[in-house]
Design a protein around this motif. Structure first.
Motif, mmCIF file in Angstrom:
data_model
loop_
_atom_site.group_PDB
_atom_site.id
_atom_site.type_symbol
_atom_site.label_atom_id
_atom_site.label_comp_id
_atom_site.label_asym_id
_atom_site.label_seq_id
_atom_site.Cartn_x
_atom_site.Cartn_y
_atom_site.Cartn_z
ATOM 1 N N PRO A 21 0.491 -1.215 -0.029
ATOM 2 C CA PRO A 21 0.251 0.143 0.102
ATOM 3 C C PRO A 21 1.241 0.900 0.227
ATOM 4 O O PRO A 21 0.873 1.921 -0.505
ATOM 5 C CB PRO A 21 -0.725 -0.076 1.348
ATOM 6 N N LYS A 22 1.801 1.384 0.375
ATOM 7 C CA LYS A 22 3.059 2.434 0.577
ATOM 8 C C LYS A 22 3.792 2.824 -0.796
ATOM 9 O O LYS A 22 3.684 4.058 -1.164
ATOM 10 C CB LYS A 22 3.530 3.040 2.190
ATOM 11 N N ASN A 23 3.408 1.800 -1.758
ATOM 12 C CA ASN A 23 3.572 2.102 -2.967
ATOM 13 C C ASN A 23 2.989 2.516 -4.098
ATOM 14 O O ASN A 23 3.478 3.134 -4.699
ATOM 15 C CB ASN A 23 4.476 0.926 -3.836
ATOM 16 N N LEU A 24 1.736 2.697 -3.091
ATOM 17 C CA LEU A 24 -0.144 2.983 -3.866
ATOM 18 C C LEU A 24 0.073 4.225 -4.125
ATOM 19 O O LEU A 24 -0.423 5.338 -4.807
ATOM 20 C CB LEU A 24 -0.648 1.978 -4.169
ATOM 21 N N GLY A 25 0.565 5.218 -2.618
ATOM 22 C CA GLY A 25 0.047 5.981 -2.195
ATOM 23 C C GLY A 25 -1.128 6.145 -1.711
ATOM 24 O O GLY A 25 -1.837 5.128 -1.725
ATOM 25 N N TYR A 26 -1.558 6.877 -1.654
ATOM 26 C CA TYR A 26 -3.144 8.116 -0.895
ATOM 27 C C TYR A 26 -4.332 7.976 -2.418
ATOM 28 O O TYR A 26 -5.378 8.161 -2.490
ATOM 29 C CB TYR A 26 -2.936 9.066 -0.148
ATOM 30 N N ARG A 27 -3.818 8.391 -3.294
ATOM 31 C CA ARG A 27 -4.340 8.768 -4.796
ATOM 32 C C ARG A 27 -5.227 7.622 -5.155
ATOM 33 O O ARG A 27 -6.338 7.809 -5.260
ATOM 34 C CB ARG A 27 -3.707 9.304 -5.556
ATOM 35 N N PRO A 28 -4.970 6.315 -5.168
ATOM 36 C CA PRO A 28 -6.322 5.840 -5.720
ATOM 37 C C PRO A 28 -7.006 5.501 -4.080
ATOM 38 O O PRO A 28 -8.705 5.846 -4.488
ATOM 39 C CB PRO A 28 -5.560 4.086 -5.410
ATOM 40 N N TYR A 29 -7.143 6.502 -2.853
ATOM 41 C CA TYR A 29 -8.337 6.317 -2.208
ATOM 42 C C TYR A 29 -9.145 7.276 -2.720
ATOM 43 O O TYR A 29 -10.541 6.806 -2.854
ATOM 44 C CB TYR A 29 -7.130 6.082 -1.019
ATOM 45 N N TYR A 30 -8.418 8.386 -2.499
ATOM 46 C CA TYR A 30 -8.968 9.400 -3.210
ATOM 47 C C TYR A 30 -10.040 9.340 -4.505
ATOM 48 O O TYR A 30 -11.260 10.113 -4.130
ATOM 49 C CB TYR A 30 -7.772 10.667 -3.165
ATOM 50 N N GLU A 31 -9.374 8.802 -5.407
ATOM 51 C CA GLU A 31 -9.904 8.441 -6.785
ATOM 52 C C GLU A 31 -11.257 7.412 -6.177
ATOM 53 O O GLU A 31 -12.655 7.846 -7.138
ATOM 54 C CB GLU A 31 -9.042 8.132 -7.683
ATOM 55 N N ARG A 32 -11.316 6.669 -5.931
ATOM 56 C CA ARG A 32 -11.849 5.614 -5.607
ATOM 57 C C ARG A 32 -13.228 6.604 -4.907
ATOM 58 O O ARG A 32 -14.582 6.395 -4.309
ATOM 59 C CB ARG A 32 -11.821 4.592 -4.403
ATOM 60 N N TRP A 33 -12.601 7.301 -3.479
ATOM 61 C CA TRP A 33 -13.777 8.154 -2.909
ATOM 62 C C TRP A 33 -14.892 8.897 -4.007
ATOM 63 O O TRP A 33 -16.281 9.570 -3.768
ATOM 64 C CB TRP A 33 -13.362 9.098 -1.922
ATOM 65 N N VAL A 34 -13.797 9.420 -4.775
ATOM 66 C CA VAL A 34 -14.500 10.828 -5.704
ATOM 67 C C VAL A 34 -16.130 9.655 -6.219
ATOM 68 O O VAL A 34 -16.581 10.600 -6.696
ATOM 69 C CB VAL A 34 -13.547 11.641 -6.194
ATOM 70 N N ARG A 35 -15.393 8.820 -6.929
ATOM 71 C CA ARG A 35 -16.096 7.392 -7.851
ATOM 72 C C ARG A 35 -17.630 7.233 -6.896
ATOM 73 O O ARG A 35 -18.776 7.909 -7.513
ATOM 74 C CB ARG A 35 -15.950 6.839 -8.029
ATOM 75 N N SER A 36 -17.101 7.395 -5.725
ATOM 76 C CA SER A 36 -18.308 6.849 -4.599
ATOM 77 C C SER A 36 -19.061 7.796 -4.560
ATOM 78 O O SER A 36 -20.020 7.746 -3.994
ATOM 79 C CB SER A 36 -17.726 5.994 -3.423
ATOM 80 N N ARG A 37 -18.552 9.018 -4.021
ATOM 81 C CA ARG A 37 -19.774 10.847 -3.758
ATOM 82 C C ARG A 37 -20.270 11.054 -5.470
ATOM 83 O O ARG A 37 -21.366 11.307 -4.494
ATOM 84 C CB ARG A 37 -18.151 11.450 -3.572
ATOM 85 N N CYS A 38 -19.961 10.968 -6.065
ATOM 86 C CA CYS A 38 -20.204 11.176 -7.159
ATOM 87 C C CYS A 38 -20.484 10.243 -8.292
ATOM 88 O O CYS A 38 -20.402 10.799 -9.059
ATOM 89 C CB CYS A 38 -19.024 12.697 -8.042
ATOM 90 N N GLY A 39 -20.678 8.908 -8.310
ATOM 91 C CA GLY A 39 -20.891 7.915 -8.826
ATOM 92 C C GLY A 39 -21.417 7.137 -8.169
ATOM 93 O O GLY A 39 -22.376 7.102 -7.340
#
Length: 95
Positions: free
Chosen positions: A11-29
């Motif tokens: 997970p530390k190689n992925l960073g925080y961006r994938p979590y944020y992108e999933r959150w935006v998709r769940s909030r707006c879609g």
């Protein structure tokens, strides 16, 4: 790759961006795509995230200010970047 053929990513190689992108998709879609009626909101959230959140995380965790090393902040309880992102997303969900 594990012995059973699964690909494992730290997970530390992925960073925080994938979590944020999933959150935006769940909030707006529907978690897989953004609904057309919420595209403007998703675009604005992403723009604000890129403008402010990345700089805030760099400042808090690394001491970076405008790309230059400053003094690293002391944290009473060390928090990784993914948890800072989760906290911001949770605060935004309350609105």
């Amino acid at each position: 790759i594990s012995r059973c053929g699964m690909v494992w990513v730290d997970p530390k190689n992925l960073g925080y961006r994938p979590y944020y992108e999933r959150w935006v998709r769940s909030r707006c879609g529907d978690t897989t795509s953004i609904s057309p009626e919420f595209e403007a909101e998703a675009d604005q959230l992403t723009e604000l995230f890129d403008k402010y959140m990345v700089k805030c995380i760099d400042y808090v965790l690394k001491g970076l200010v405008d790309g230059e090393m400053g003094e690293k902040l002391n944290q009473a309880v060390p928090i990784p970047d993914i948890d800072l992102t989760k906290q911001v997303c949770s605060m935004l969900d309350s609105f």
